[in-house]
Design a protein around this motif. Structure first.
Motif, PDB file in Angstrom:
ATOM      1  N   HIS A  95       0.861  -1.295   0.041  1.00 29.63           N
ATOM      2  CA  HIS A  95      -0.032  -0.126   0.062  1.00 29.63           C
ATOM      3  C   HIS A  95       0.914   1.216   0.051  1.00 29.63           C
ATOM      4  CE1 HIS A  95      -3.103  -2.898   0.832  1.00 29.63           C
ATOM      5  NE2 HIS A  95      -4.123  -2.001   0.631  1.00 29.63           N
ATOM      6  N   GLY A  96       2.191   1.167  -0.134  1.00 22.80           N
ATOM      7  CA  GLY A  96       2.980   2.146  -0.523  1.00 22.80           C
ATOM      8  C   GLY A  96       3.739   2.838   0.730  1.00 22.80           C
ATOM      9  N   PHE A  97       3.745   2.034   1.882  1.00 23.57           N
ATOM     10  CA  PHE A  97       4.577   2.579   3.181  1.00 23.57           C
ATOM     11  C   PHE A  97       5.902   2.035   3.098  1.00 23.57           C
ATOM     12  CE2 PHE A  97      -0.092   2.815   4.323  1.00 23.57           C
ATOM     13  CZ  PHE A  97      -0.100   3.923   4.658  1.00 23.57           C
ATOM     14  N   PRO A  98       6.643   2.762   3.839  1.00 25.13           N
ATOM     15  CA  PRO A  98       8.161   2.107   3.679  1.00 25.13           C
ATOM     16  C   PRO A  98       8.219   0.805   4.652  1.00 25.13           C
ATOM     17  CG  PRO A  98       7.869   4.104   5.148  1.00 25.13           C
ATOM     18  CD  PRO A  98       6.757   3.779   4.170  1.00 25.13           C
ATOM     19  N   ALA A  99       9.325   0.115   4.096  1.00 25.22           N
ATOM     20  CA  ALA A  99       9.292  -1.148   5.044  1.00 25.22           C
ATOM     21  C   ALA A  99      10.020  -0.920   6.620  1.00 25.22           C
ATOM     22  CB  ALA A  99      10.562  -1.902   4.439  1.00 25.22           C
ATOM     23  N   GLY A 100       9.341  -1.739   7.479  1.00 24.67           N
ATOM     24  CA  GLY A 100       9.817  -1.455   9.001  1.00 24.67           C
ATOM     25  C   GLY A 100       8.773  -0.417   9.722  1.00 24.67           C
ATOM     26  N   LEU A 101       7.857   0.079   8.990  1.00 21.73           N
ATOM     27  CA  LEU A 101       6.972   1.433   9.473  1.00 21.73           C
ATOM     28  C   LEU A 101       6.170   0.564  10.600  1.00 21.73           C
ATOM     29  CD1 LEU A 101       6.141   4.247   9.592  1.00 21.73           C
ATOM     30  CD2 LEU A 101       4.333   3.492   7.934  1.00 21.73           C
TER      31      LEU A 101
END
Length: 135
Positions: A95-101
């Motif tokens: 869904h377009g969020f950065p990894a690890g968020l």
């Protein structure tokens, strides 16, 4: 946080691994980082495991069909719980969020004091007091 919720059909698509439109990004982030994220994951896994109900259509004894469903669901739930953090991260990335968020948000929500306490307990249990591994 007030985010638009997907419709039941959209949620079913999301539960089986589909991507929701960008207007639901905030809801996806909430879904994967809320305090109840584990229960939400189990709800999605439950939807995915309904496929085992197709075994009821087999022309074999009912008890065998029920046992096959029980084994399939139980193994599926164990695997689902084993990989739930990875699955949540893949959903966020999709869904377009950065990894690890998701991990970062959950860790900030639990506080550093609790993590420090758990680290101290772990160290005390698995070392001999001088920092050496216990034998």
């Amino acid at each position: 946080m007030r985010a638009d919720r997907p419709s039941p059909l959209q949620w079913l698509w999301y539960a089986v691994g589909g991507r929701l439109p960008d207007s639901y990004r905030e809801w996806v982030l909430y879904d994967l980082t809320s305090p109840a994220w584990v229960f939400r994951h189990l709800a999605r896994a439950g939807v995915q495991h309904t496929v085992w109900l197709l075994l009821l259509l087999l022309p074999i004894p009912l008890t065998l069909r029920l046992w096959m469903i029980a084994v399939g669901v139980s193994v599926g739930v164990v695997f689902s719980l084993s990989f739930m953090e990875d699955a949540s991260e893949r959903r966020l990335i999709k869904h377009g969020f950065p990894a690890g968020l998701n991990r970062r948000i959950r860790e900030e929500a639990t506080g550093t004091e609790k993590r420090a306490e758990l680290a101290a307990m772990y160290t005390a249990w698995y070392t001999d007091g001088r920092g050496e591994p216990a034998s």
